[in-house]
Design an enzyme around this catalytic site. Structure first.
Site, PDB file in Angstrom:
ATOM      1  CB  THR A 189      -0.879   0.046   1.267  1.00 16.85           C
ATOM      2  OG1 THR A 189      -0.021   0.044   2.415  1.00 16.85           O
ATOM      3  CG2 THR A 189      -1.815  -1.132   1.360  1.00 16.85           C
ATOM      4  N   GLY A 205       1.202  -6.796   5.420  1.00 21.29           N
ATOM      5  CA  GLY A 205       0.518  -8.087   5.445  1.00 21.29           C
ATOM      6  C   GLY A 205       0.914  -8.909   6.653  1.00 21.29           C
ATOM      7  CG  ASP A 318      -2.636  -5.502  14.581  1.00 18.50           C
ATOM      8  OD1 ASP A 318      -1.583  -5.388  13.923  1.00 18.50           O
ATOM      9  OD2 ASP A 318      -3.767  -5.566  14.050  1.00 18.50           O
ATOM     10  CG  ASP A 320       1.112  -2.241  12.331  1.00 18.58           C
ATOM     11  OD1 ASP A 320       1.699  -2.842  11.445  1.00 18.58           O
ATOM     12  OD2 ASP A 320      -0.005  -2.588  12.783  1.00 18.58           O
ATOM     13  CD1 TRP A 471     -13.127  13.929  16.113  1.00 14.63           C
ATOM     14  CD2 TRP A 471     -13.885  15.926  15.463  1.00 14.63           C
ATOM     15  NE1 TRP A 471     -12.166  14.507  15.306  1.00 14.63           N
ATOM     16  CE2 TRP A 471     -12.598  15.733  14.893  1.00 14.63           C
ATOM     17  CE3 TRP A 471     -14.558  17.124  15.189  1.00 14.63           C
ATOM     18  CZ2 TRP A 471     -11.986  16.681  14.062  1.00 14.63           C
ATOM     19  CZ3 TRP A 471     -13.940  18.052  14.367  1.00 14.63           C
ATOM     20  CH2 TRP A 471     -12.682  17.838  13.809  1.00 14.63           C
TER      21      TRP A 471
END
Lengths: 548, 290
Positions: A189, A205, A318, A320, A471
């Site tokens: 990507t 991946g 997870d 990253d 928000w």
């Protein structure tokens, strides 16, 4: 800055200039009449010195054009690829066609990409000039961050892991090379960054346990110049002491799916690496798992590691560490320093000395964070083993999506603030693979609710949030940011508005309703002497300007 | 076009000499059904994975355990000297046995792997077993959860009536009667953690069910509107009043005054307070409410 020199370098009528589109001397002095890299320059700041649009006239900002794009072979002016016209079933499960790319603007033409597709667009009118379509052989079609440009040539990556070079003038394919094997669940990507004659190519991946790497390839031929693996390859190599065995490090993940930043004086390329594998359990890979979840400085000429700093030792959630490594030049504790900041997915803000990796600041960005036992002597968060997935589930904040994620932050050197979108929520992590050698993710995650998203302005010297805007709609989190010398911050809210903030106070000064949420990092440039803002939202690009 | 081999391990060259691609196999003569050839994509992975019938997988597993398990482990994740096959490039790249078949039939003497005299059908079954193992790892959205009910139901009951203050709004003989029979434990746990969807996206009135979020909007002149919240952001607020009338108002900073009341606020507050033991115990208690 020297606009004439830049124009000469990027002029598309000049055949394949070996020189850079972006003069390295422009680091920190980004081009004003072009947006020639993913970040606008090499620094990752996404700060523009333009101030034609500013606090006093932003209320008059108006739409110049909208263009809606249709991916696929219909209407494509050039077609390549080795697969089929259709995306394989399930390949689009991550939301369909959304423009996540930061468009480049060079000589009045915008260039951007989406999975399997690349376009050139007349920046004056929004009209499509060409559309290249790549017939895919598979891979996760989650997004594409954009193209890189070098002379007349464009480069973009595909979900089935090809680097494709196109002629920027025609959109015709020049060549393609394979980056990685789609059968191993790699998918690509990254927007390639071009430094000198190096095209920086990363991949992604983590569905299976495959190793990550970063490559420099030749812009003319696609030949590999060097390749850096994100984990050691054999026992005894530096870093191998942080893995139990060779098998675990060779299947240890650490993807390189966001473009890096570059300091031309130090000749160092900075890249954040992804999570280790198996993703959500640490069994079978006991240790810190270098160089996953790390900020790494690589020599641009050799690919050799100069220093590293691991922001999540032994990650099991997870997280990253691929968020932009933003280069900051300024003072720290009274003396000038060359620094690097990352607002990281694990919930912490980090500030390092980018000459040597020395740790300067670690500070939590969100209040709900509950996975760390505190910081060690190097300022690294120490994971609490009790928050690693269990069969009966553990409640963790942030969830795997993180406190922030890939959408690019912005650093304004005039305010000294890093602007980043964050979210506060929880997930339950259930261990599903109880084998001593788990594979893939090894655990399942279920969202458990949250408190929505917030824009934060973080003082790089302390990591403290100076102002924030929550928000009220709920939802949201990471969103692409742009700051300008017009003292404006541009980003998107969770309910389809493009919003301009006062960079100093956090007050909203302007907004516009779009037909989808802002889905990329906004860019700005001068064209015919007039400042434009271009933003992607869903399937469309929008251009705004203030008419003189 | 330029191509290059990719792989972290020394390039593994699979010799196809003398190999019969198993993909070309004809239906076997034993009368058993062809393996299913439907595929499944998505579920967190990018590739299409073949869906095999249980009989094929059972045969493949039995054969694998007997023939290959000693070296590669009964689950193919590696054993006495043999590598983890679920992470092996020739297995990942294999299509219908085209790469696995030759290795099995010819062996890899340089690595100490003997040749095996297996039939095409047997190799096909083993291949199915291996590919299913890869699929099961890759498609994370299909991971089956195990038994998550490990907590202490009595402690969960005490939490419900005490620290958690659940009994302030709920009754196990009223609204929660039989709740343990209505949902599986994972769903039940998710329901009490956040009854409103995942709570991750923007506010959506359709998700509030019988517990609507309400809002009070007070205009500068003092006029008050109250009702179900339909939408709120920095620039607008909208509601439906008791008469079913829809009203929307532009927001300019603090004008008009807006107060949102969320009946699920206690659930949001608890997210910051639960220990994992609280969560496990409360689950164990609610599961008993059959």
């Amino acid at each position: 800055m020297n606009a004439a020199r830049l124009l000469a370098a990027v002029a598309l009528c000049v055949p394949a200039l070996p020189g850079q589109i972006l003069d390295p001397a422009l680091l920190g002095k980004p081009a004003t009449d072009a947006w020639p890299t993913y970040y606008g320059d090499y620094s990752g700041r996404r700060f523009s010195t333009l101030k034609q649009i500013n606090q006093s006239n932003v209320k008059a900002m108006t739409l110049a054009w909208i263009t809606r794009f249709t991916p696929g072979p219909m209407g494509a002016t050039a077609i390549g690829g080795l697969g089929t016209d259709a995306i394989p079933a399930g390949g689009n499960e991550f939301g369909g066609f959304i423009i996540k790319a930061t468009p480049l603007m060079v000589n009045g033409v915008l260039y951007f990409a989406a999975p399997d597709n690349a376009w050139a667009v007349d920046a004056r009118t929004g009209r499509e000039l060409w559309h290249y379509f790549w017939k895919t052989t598979g891979g996760i079609h989650i997004g594409n961050r954009g193209v890189g440009i070098y002379g007349n040539w464009l480069y973009f990556e595909t979900p089935d892991n090809y680097l494709v070079s196109l002629d920027a003038r025609t959109g015709k394919e020049r060549w393609h090379i394979q980056i990685a094997d789609v059968k191993q669940e790699y998918f690509s990507t990254v927007a390639p960054i071009i430094v000198g004659n190096h095209v920086m190519v990363g991949t992604g991946g983590d569905s299976l346990d495959v190793p990550g790497f970063l490559e420099a390839v030749d812009p003319e031929t696609g030949a590999i110049q060097w390749k850096w693996w994100t984990a050691p390859l054999k026992k005894g190599d530096p870093g191998s002491e942080t893995w139990p065995d060779e098998n675990s490090m060779r299947h240890g993940g650490g993807m390189t799916w966001i473009p890096g930043t570059y300091d031309p004086d130090l000749r160092l390329y900075y890249i954040g690496t992804g999570n280790p594998n198996p993703v959500e359990t640490g069994r079978g890979r006991e240790g810190d798992n270098l160089w996953t979840c790390s900020i790494v400085a690589l020599n641009i000429d050799t690919g050799k590691i100069a220093w590293y700093y691991q922001v999540s030792p032994h990650d099991t959630h997870d997280w990253d560490a691929t968020e932009t490594p933003v280069l900051i030049d300024g003072t720290f504790q009274g003396r000038p320093r060359k620094m690097l900041a990352q607002a990281s997915r694990n919930g912490y803000f980090f500030l390092l000395d980018r000459t040597n990796g020395e740790h300067l600041v670690t500070a939590p960005m969100i209040e709900t964070m509950n996975w760390s036992k505190g910081l060690n002597a190097k300022g690294q968060p120490v994971p609490n083993p009790a928050k690693e997935s269990t069969v009966d589930g553990v409640l963790v904040s942030p969830p795997s999506g993180g406190a922030t994620n890939w959408p690019p932050p912005s650093f304004d050197p005039e305010t000294g603030l890093l602007y980043v979108g964050t979210s506060e929520s929880y997930s339950v992590f259930y261990l599903t693979d109880t084998d001593p050698h788990p594979e893939g993710y090894g655990a399942a995650e279920r969202g458990a609710g949250g408190f929505g998203g917030t824009v934060r302005a973080i003082d790089y010297k302390t990591g403290k949030t100076v102002w924030s805007h929550h928000w009220p709609s709920g939802g949201g989190g990471a969103a692409g940011m742009l700051t300008t010398a017009g003292k404006l911050l541009f980003t998107g809210d969770p309910v389809q508005h493009l919003v301009a903030f006062d960079v100093t106070s956090g007050k909203i000064l302007w907004h516009a309703g779009l037909t989808a949420n802002v889905s990329n990092g906004p860019v700005t440039y001068l064209l015919d002497g007039q400042q434009y803002l271009v933003v992607g939202a869903g399937d469309s690009l929008y251009a705004f300007t203030v008419e003189p | 076009m330029l191509k290059k081999a990719v792989g972290p391990l020394p390039a593994i060259v699979v010799v196809l000499a003398a190999a019969v691609p198993l993909a070309a196999q004809a239906p076997d003569g034993r009368g058993r059904a062809e393996p299913a050839r439907s595929t499944r994509g998505g579920a967190g992975a990018g590739n299409q994975y073949t869906v095999y019938d249980d009989a094929t997988l059972q045969r493949g597993k039995a054969l694998f355990t007997a023939q290959c398990g000693f070296c590669h482990g009964a689950n193919a994740k590696g054993g006495e000297g043999g590598p983890d096959l679920l992470r092996a490039v020739p297995v990942l790249d294999d299509e219908n046995g085209n790469l696995i078949g030759p290795i099995v039939l010819n062996g890899r003497p340089e690595r100490g792997m003997p040749k095996f005299s297996l039939t095409r059908e047997q190799i096909s079954d083993i291949t199915a077993f291996l590919h299913e193992g890869i699929r099961a790892a890759a498609q994370r959205a299909t991971y089956p959860l195990r038994d998550i009910v490990t907590g202490n139901a009595a402690a969960g009951r005490a939490y419900f009536n005490g620290t958690g203050k659940c009994s302030t709004c709920h009754s196990v003989t009223g609204d929660l009667r039989g709740i343990g029979g209505k949902y599986d434990p994972v769903t039940l746990q998710g329901k009490f953690l956040m009854p409103r969807g995942g709570g991750r996206g923007p506010f959506n009135p359709a998700e509030t069910g019988g517990n609507p979020v309400t809002v009070t909007v007070t205009l500068p002149g003092g006029k008050v509107f109250e009702g179900k919240l339909q939408r709120i952001d920095d620039f607008d607020v909208a509601l439906t009043d008791a008469a079913g009338e829809y009203h929307s108002f532009p927001r300019k900073g603090d004008v008009p005054a807006v107060v949102v009341h969320d009946p699920l606020q206690a659930h949001f507050d608890l997210l910051r307070k639960y220990s994992d033991a609280d969560m496990h115990n409360l689950t164990a208690y609610l599961v008993t409410l059959k």
